[in-house]
Write an enzyme that holds these catalytic residues in place. Sequence first.
Site, PDB file in Angstrom:
ATOM      1  N   PHE A 260       0.851  -1.192   0.000  1.00  0.00           N
ATOM      2  CA  PHE A 260       0.000   0.000   0.000  1.00  0.00           C
ATOM      3  C   PHE A 260       0.887   1.242   0.000  1.00  0.00           C
ATOM      4  O   PHE A 260       1.817   1.347   0.797  1.00  0.00           O
ATOM      5  CB  PHE A 260      -0.909   0.047   1.241  1.00  0.00           C
ATOM      6  CG  PHE A 260      -1.769   1.288   1.284  1.00  0.00           C
ATOM      7  CD1 PHE A 260      -2.991   1.338   0.627  1.00  0.00           C
ATOM      8  CD2 PHE A 260      -1.343   2.425   1.964  1.00  0.00           C
ATOM      9  CE1 PHE A 260      -3.764   2.499   0.645  1.00  0.00           C
ATOM     10  CE2 PHE A 260      -2.108   3.589   1.985  1.00  0.00           C
ATOM     11  CZ  PHE A 260      -3.323   3.620   1.322  1.00  0.00           C
TER      12      PHE A 260
ATOM     13  N   ASP B 243       9.353   2.216   1.547  1.00  0.00           N
ATOM     14  CA  ASP B 243       8.223   3.017   2.027  1.00  0.00           C
ATOM     15  C   ASP B 243       8.080   2.770   3.530  1.00  0.00           C
ATOM     16  O   ASP B 243       7.568   1.734   3.959  1.00  0.00           O
ATOM     17  CB  ASP B 243       6.938   2.633   1.277  1.00  0.00           C
ATOM     18  CG  ASP B 243       5.732   3.451   1.755  1.00  0.00           C
ATOM     19  OD1 ASP B 243       5.855   4.167   2.767  1.00  0.00           O
ATOM     20  OD2 ASP B 243       4.666   3.356   1.117  1.00  0.00           O
TER      21      ASP B 243
ATOM     22  N   LYS C  16       3.658   9.910   8.227  1.00  0.00           N
ATOM     23  CA  LYS C  16       2.748   9.787   9.366  1.00  0.00           C
ATOM     24  C   LYS C  16       3.183  10.466  10.665  1.00  0.00           C
ATOM     25  O   LYS C  16       2.664  11.511  11.013  1.00  0.00           O
ATOM     26  CB  LYS C  16       2.415   8.310   9.574  1.00  0.00           C
ATOM     27  CG  LYS C  16       1.510   7.797   8.432  1.00  0.00           C
ATOM     28  CD  LYS C  16       0.794   6.531   8.767  1.00  0.00           C
ATOM     29  CE  LYS C  16      -0.379   6.276   7.821  1.00  0.00           C
ATOM     30  NZ  LYS C  16      -0.043   5.536   6.607  1.00  0.00           N
TER      31      LYS C  16
HETATM   32  C1  LIG Z   1      -0.405   5.778   5.128  1.00  0.00           C
HETATM   33  C2  LIG Z   1       0.542   5.232   4.126  1.00  0.00           C
HETATM   34  C3  LIG Z   1       0.750   5.859   2.890  1.00  0.00           C
HETATM   35  C4  LIG Z   1      -0.056   7.059   2.442  1.00  0.00           C
HETATM   36  O1  LIG Z   1       0.105   8.158   3.262  1.00  0.00           O
HETATM   37  P1  LIG Z   1      -0.945   9.400   3.182  1.00  0.00           P
HETATM   38  O2  LIG Z   1      -0.389  10.393   4.141  1.00  0.00           O
HETATM   39  O3  LIG Z   1      -2.280   8.861   3.579  1.00  0.00           O
HETATM   40  O4  LIG Z   1      -0.925   9.868   1.776  1.00  0.00           O
HETATM   41  C5  LIG Z   1       1.688   5.332   2.032  1.00  0.00           C
HETATM   42  N1  LIG Z   1       2.403   4.242   2.368  1.00  0.00           N
HETATM   43  C6  LIG Z   1       2.247   3.610   3.552  1.00  0.00           C
HETATM   44  C7  LIG Z   1       3.090   2.416   3.875  1.00  0.00           C
HETATM   45  C8  LIG Z   1       1.291   4.067   4.457  1.00  0.00           C
HETATM   46  O5  LIG Z   1       1.101   3.418   5.606  1.00  0.00           O
END
Ligand SMILES: *Cc1c(COP(=O)(O)O)cnc(C)c1O
Length: 389
Positions: free
Chosen positions: A128, A215, A244
Amino acid sequence: MNSKLMNTYAPLPVAFVRGEGAWLWDEDGNRYLDAISGLGVCALGHAHPKVAEVIADQAGRLIHTGNLVQIPWQEKLAELVADVSGLDRVFFGNSGAEAIECAFKISRVAGHQRGFANPGVIVMEHGFHGRTMAALSATASRKVRAGFEPLVSGFVRAPFGDTGVIRKIATSANEITAVLVEPIQGEAGIRVPPPGYLCELREICDENGWLLMFDEIQSGLCRTGEWYAHQHENVKPDVLTTAKALGNGLPIGACAARGAAAEVLTPGRHGSTFGGNPLVSRTACAVLDIMREENLCGRAAASGDMLLNAFRRRLGADERVQDIRGKGLMIGIELNADANHLRQRALEQRVLLNVTQDRVIRLLPPLIIDEDQAGQIVDVVCSLIENSL
Ligand SMILES: *Cc1c(COP(=O)(O)O)cnc(C)c1O
């Protein structure tokens, strides 16, 4: 509910008016224990006094100037992010998805520099990466992608935790320039890859001249007991996305890079109106300082061990439980049945938690939770599984 809102969420029937540490209070004064921290965002807890003080002070001085001028707090923050990540240079946007977009733009330019017409990125099953067009195209979930075609092209999917398919792709004719992976998959239900996986990916990337991109938007910033989850292994990415918890609630995301990958973006190629403004940058500097001062990596590791051990002791033999996994305070409990209703049941027990992939209870509590609070999370989650499933 306010029907003027676009219909994108299905919120629980509760609204909070105040928070302190791991506690939240609703409009009627009821107190809840927060075991999800706004999806891993409020790692320092709610209303952290030092964060609140810095925000108030900076708001009274200067919130925004734009990147037409120098922003010393942004430069300071880049130094701090470079320091904790071990990478060279950083770009600041306003969200995780924007950090991912920056990573893709770096990989595209790097691919074109190699003479590729259609540079590709290997992404993972169950991965994701966010909701913008490129980020959702890279995301595995059909639900996330469906209805938004045509998708951004150039993504090739491989199984998570297994390098066989990736080695096969490497031997075929291809224009791959990068591999993007979450060191621990979050939305997928807290999936931890086998030991050595990230190092093997590093090896394959080195053999093929690919960029290794991690990521760590969810897994980063002490969540798993290290500044970044990949630091549990002896491996360094070329590109890292982080967001985050970086602003403890103020919107900020960053893409860090190392070596040649840190140099591909030049003036005019990328930008953001709000990105790295004085308010968010100074706040994020304070967040990183507090994480270091309060040893939140160590605390997340210790609290995480305590939680995982307690869950394994109490639920390990329960036939309703498929798997208990995680690292630090990134914990998933996979059940054998649909668990979506447990969010509401937990709320009735005054605990806020999340369910992902329909069957995985996901816990991302603030990193500052104490032993009593950890114990309360264990009690409520276990009794929910024992009584409501
Ligand atoms: C939350 C998340 C995203 C997206 O972040 P947003 O601030 O909602 O755009 C991308 N990659 C990972 C692994 C995430 O947990």
